[in-house]
Design a protein around this motif. Sequence first.
Motif, PDB file in Angstrom:
ATOM      1  N   SER A 123       4.038   5.864  -5.265  1.00 56.84           N
ATOM      2  CA  SER A 123       4.485   5.478  -6.617  1.00 56.84           C
ATOM      3  C   SER A 123       4.932   6.686  -7.453  1.00 56.84           C
ATOM      4  CB  SER A 123       3.387   4.702  -7.341  1.00 56.84           C
ATOM      5  OG  SER A 123       2.221   5.470  -7.389  1.00 56.84           O
ATOM      6  N   LEU A 132       0.833  -1.210   0.000  1.00 57.21           N
ATOM      7  CA  LEU A 132       0.000   0.000   0.000  1.00 57.21           C
ATOM      8  C   LEU A 132       0.866   1.259   0.000  1.00 57.21           C
ATOM      9  CD1 LEU A 132      -2.986  -0.573   2.472  1.00 57.21           C
ATOM     10  CD2 LEU A 132      -3.130   0.106   0.100  1.00 57.21           C
ATOM     11  N   HIS A 134       2.371   1.785  -3.331  1.00 56.62           N
ATOM     12  CA  HIS A 134       1.333   2.313  -4.223  1.00 56.62           C
ATOM     13  C   HIS A 134       1.124   3.818  -3.967  1.00 56.62           C
ATOM     14  CE1 HIS A 134      -2.381   2.704  -6.414  1.00 56.62           C
ATOM     15  NE2 HIS A 134      -3.006   3.083  -5.323  1.00 56.62           N
ATOM     16  N   GLN A 135       1.059   4.184  -2.677  1.00 56.38           N
ATOM     17  CA  GLN A 135       0.828   5.597  -2.340  1.00 56.38           C
ATOM     18  C   GLN A 135       2.019   6.487  -2.715  1.00 56.38           C
ATOM     19  OE1 GLN A 135      -0.202   5.246   1.765  1.00 56.38           O
ATOM     20  NE2 GLN A 135      -2.315   4.717   1.313  1.00 56.38           N
TER      21      GLN A 135
END
Lengths: 216, 170
Positions: free
Chosen positions: B53, B47, B50-51
């Motif tokens: 990225s 996560l 992803h945050q």
Amino acid sequence: MPKEVNEEFIKNLAKQGAKKPIYKPQKQMLLWTMVMIFYASLIFIFLGFRADLSQKIQDIFFDLEIFLILATSVSAAFAASFLTLPDINQKPVIKKIPFIFLFLLCAVIVLQYFMQGSSAVDDICGGSNYQCALAIVIFAIIPSLIFFVILYRAATLNSALAGFMIGLCGGSFSYFLLRLVHSTEDVTHLFMWHFIPVFFVTIISTIIAKLVVKRI
Amino acid sequence: MRLAQAGDKLLYESVLREIMPMLYNFFRKFSYSKAVDVEELVQETMLAIHQASHTYNSDRPIKPWIFAIAGYKLKDCLRVVYRKKKLIEVDFVDVENALFEEDSPQLEGPESLDQMLEILPKNQREIVYLLKIKGNSLQEVANQLNMSVAAVKVAAHRAYKVLIKKYRIK
């Protein structure tokens, strides 16, 4: 955990897609430098250069001081831009460089104190001396604010150090501007009302970054 | 990853698929302690990746970037583990005294579990209640709420984050 769960988890993340990349540190630096040139020009236009600048330039201590404070500011700006990335752009050594320049600057100020002499601390307290400290804080706002905006959008893993570097970059740039605008020869005044406020800005910036910057 | 950042979702999926086993291998080294939940840590890190990225600089190799985030998440997790360990190091006599007190005071304010959960949306509150208070498994909760296991896990993570943010400060 079952494999299907991971599959679904990955699919959920992939559905949202990767975010568009932020400016690379080199581009951030270029932007900051351009804004700083414009900002410094504005300050010099409105406040003017110090009257004795042409004489002062011939003083080796003054030249060294100006070079070192500018080097501190630029290297701190580089460190701040690298610290906005989780991996410090894979160049961790960058965060040590500003301290070298800062240490050299301290050495130059101390040397100046012994070579040229100075007033006693009591003589430079009170009066309008505080205006220099205030100017350092005010001049530091814009250089620091640019990096705070970048830092807020990025994903630092070390918000305190990033805040420290932002404060150091803004504070030292402010010191540089004030040295070219305001005439002062007294080393004790310089240390107390110019140099210490830089650290005040740095500490405040560290605290703000620690409180404001979101964690990933 | 460069193409994924440009908006290619399929490539992004394959990048994530490649990252996950790397993270499992990385965290497995630290799974000597049962306190470290490798599965949860991997998902938390995924996560976070992803945050964050948007912060990957495509001029540089990707692995140091991934492991910088993974290392940070591990430190975070270990900090929580050590904090919990500290909490359970209480004097046994104090515990005994507290157990035999006739009228133990009722918890009030945010210390009341129900009140703590009230800040969550209904769905997340239900999930946390079923998982942590009732002690149901992820699968059972998913069946009860007619959701997928992954969705339950994501919702639970979000709920934990809200609770941590709200109550860690106090």
